[in-house]
Scaffold this motif. Structure first.
Motif, mmCIF file in Angstrom:
data_model
loop_
_atom_site.group_PDB
_atom_site.id
_atom_site.type_symbol
_atom_site.label_atom_id
_atom_site.label_comp_id
_atom_site.label_asym_id
_atom_site.label_seq_id
_atom_site.Cartn_x
_atom_site.Cartn_y
_atom_site.Cartn_z
ATOM 1 N N GLU A 144 16.207 18.228 14.118
ATOM 2 C CA GLU A 144 15.806 19.366 13.303
ATOM 3 C C GLU A 144 16.388 19.226 11.900
ATOM 4 O O GLU A 144 17.343 18.468 11.677
ATOM 5 N N PRO A 145 15.823 19.947 10.912
ATOM 6 C CA PRO A 145 16.417 19.924 9.567
ATOM 7 C C PRO A 145 17.900 20.276 9.633
ATOM 8 O O PRO A 145 18.298 21.204 10.350
ATOM 9 N N SER A 146 18.705 19.547 8.894
ATOM 10 C CA SER A 146 20.153 19.676 9.038
ATOM 11 C C SER A 146 20.668 21.056 8.655
ATOM 12 O O SER A 146 21.486 21.645 9.352
ATOM 13 N N GLY A 147 20.233 21.586 7.514
ATOM 14 C CA GLY A 147 20.652 22.916 7.102
ATOM 15 C C GLY A 147 22.153 23.010 6.906
ATOM 16 O O GLY A 147 22.769 22.174 6.255
ATOM 17 N N SER A 148 22.753 24.022 7.518
ATOM 18 C CA SER A 148 24.183 24.264 7.361
ATOM 19 C C SER A 148 24.855 24.289 8.727
ATOM 20 O O SER A 148 24.198 24.308 9.771
ATOM 21 N N PHE A 149 26.190 24.288 8.682
ATOM 22 C CA PHE A 149 26.966 24.396 9.925
ATOM 23 C C PHE A 149 28.246 25.144 9.597
ATOM 24 O O PHE A 149 28.995 24.755 8.701
ATOM 25 N N HIS A 150 28.496 26.211 10.350
ATOM 26 C CA HIS A 150 29.704 27.001 10.119
ATOM 27 C C HIS A 150 30.349 27.317 11.455
ATOM 28 O O HIS A 150 29.773 27.995 12.302
ATOM 29 N N GLY A 151 31.539 26.771 11.637
ATOM 30 C CA GLY A 151 32.311 27.049 12.832
ATOM 31 C C GLY A 151 33.679 27.586 12.460
ATOM 32 O O GLY A 151 33.903 28.033 11.323
ATOM 33 N N GLU A 152 34.590 27.507 13.399
ATOM 34 C CA GLU A 152 35.948 27.975 13.132
ATOM 35 C C GLU A 152 36.701 27.002 12.238
ATOM 36 O O GLU A 152 37.508 27.411 11.388
ATOM 37 N N PHE A 153 36.442 25.698 12.413
ATOM 38 C CA PHE A 153 37.189 24.673 11.690
ATOM 39 C C PHE A 153 36.346 23.950 10.642
ATOM 40 O O PHE A 153 36.882 23.478 9.635
ATOM 41 N N LEU A 154 35.062 23.808 10.889
ATOM 42 C CA LEU A 154 34.180 23.012 10.041
ATOM 43 C C LEU A 154 33.163 23.915 9.360
ATOM 44 O O LEU A 154 32.514 24.742 10.016
ATOM 45 N N PHE A 156 30.000 23.688 6.470
ATOM 46 C CA PHE A 156 29.129 22.921 5.581
ATOM 47 C C PHE A 156 27.944 23.805 5.202
ATOM 48 O O PHE A 156 27.134 24.176 6.058
ATOM 49 N N ASP A 157 27.854 24.149 3.925
ATOM 50 C CA ASP A 157 26.740 24.981 3.467
ATOM 51 C C ASP A 157 25.441 24.196 3.397
ATOM 52 O O ASP A 157 24.356 24.750 3.603
ATOM 53 N N ALA A 158 25.541 22.906 3.085
ATOM 54 C CA ALA A 158 24.342 22.080 2.953
ATOM 55 C C ALA A 158 24.642 20.691 3.492
ATOM 56 O O ALA A 158 25.290 19.884 2.818
#
Length: 319
Positions: A144-154, A156-158
């Motif tokens: 899928e398109p990568s987009g963003s990832f937001h967790g407790e430790f990591l 990434f807006d883009a």
């Protein structure tokens, strides 16, 4: 192999002196493939002068044709998450989808916390950090398109466009560990289990807990491959084998054979002794056995590889 049992061997990647030629590891892996082994594995640490594991697997990819290439185990804490995702995807591509990434978060003592200090990453909540890294990798490999990832430790807006993997969804990710929380995580989130418990009953009990956690998470039966990590040394008899194995254990861990045998599975003795010990774990549910050869002598390692290969036809579920 029959009964879907797989046998692998761990490569000794430590460079011990100027006379060591690490390129011989490639010939050793090719020899293992020709002898009938199903997989070859590499480990990961900053505490000894070893060949970097993913670099070696990339070198083994074109040199081998059939064997699975695995890490036993990779320490994601030693790498930035996006860099590691690209390296793993690259090995999966170069090997035509033959990679298994066994993963670990370290354990207290000499081979755990120092790796976090060297990586400038907190020791606390290390398994949660590992789980989140795995979640990021699977997000990148989802197609899928990568987009963003937001967790407790990591965070990434883009995210950049990732290197694709050979297999949709990426390589199988196995977890090393046998604590209650590790068993629950394995059943819920991972594709395989790679422990080294010193007793078959401990292995069997752990596998029951993994399968329970897997079922509770709604996963299909058989979603988790039950593997086993074992140190092996074939000898004329068990007493002589233990005497030969003891200095290897002392040099590797700084522990006596007796101390380590309470923590890890060590099998030595005649071919019949070792076969019997492995069969106990097959009966307990293990299906992919990763053998570490208990010697630092290059010539003996080659001899031992041949001795272990001779055991393979007898490693079935039949008595």
């Amino acid at each position: 192999m029959t009964d879907d049992i797989r046998i692998g061997v761990l490569l000794d990647t430590t460079v011990r002196g100027s006379d060591d030629d690490p390129r011989e590891l490639i010939a050793f892996a090719v020899r293992a493939e020709r002898l009938g082994f199903d997989s070859v594995w590499v480990n990961d640490t900053l505490l000894s002068p070893q060949i970097e594991p993913l670099t070696l697997l990339a070198a083994l990819a074109p040199a081998t044709e059939r064997v699975t290439l695995g890490t036993a185990v990779l320490m994601p804490v030693l790498r930035r998450p996006l860099t590691a995702a690209r390296a793993l995807a690259s090995v999966d591509l170069l090997s035509g989808g033959r990679l298994i990434a066994g993963l670990g978060a370290g354990f207290p003592g000499r081979f755990g916390r120092p790796l976090y200090d060297l990586s400038e990453v907190p020791w606390e909540r290390r398994f949660a950090r590992l789980d989140e890294t795995v979640a990021l990798w699977r997000h990148l490999w989802s197609g899928e398109p990568s987009g963003s990832f937001h967790g407790e430790f990591l965070h990434f807006d883009a995210l950049p466009e990732p290197t694709r993997t050979y297999r949709p969804g990426g390589p199988p990710l196995w977890l090393g560990g046998a604590s209650p929380t590790a068993l629950a995580r394995t059943g819920r989130d991972y594709d395989g289990w790679l422990p080294y418990p010193p007793e078959p009953a401990e292995y069997e009990n752990g596998l029951v807990q993994i399968r329970s956690a897997s079922s509770a998470a709604g996963r299909a039966p058989g979603a988790v491959t039950p593997a086993l990590y074992v140190t092996v040394l074939i000898a004329e008899d068990a007493e002589r084998g233990r005497a030969e194995l003891a200095p290897y254990i002392k040099g590797t861990y700084g522990l006596s054979l007796e101390e380590l045998s309470k923590i890890q599975l060590l099998l030595t003795g005649t071919p019949e002794d070792v076969t019997s010990g492995l069969r106990d774990y097959l009966a307990a549910g293990a299906r992919h056995i990763v053998c570490r050869i208990g010697t630092t002598d290059p010539g003996k390692r080659i001899d031992q590889l041949g001795h272990i290969a001779e055991l393979i036809p007898g490693l079935t579920l039949s008595p």
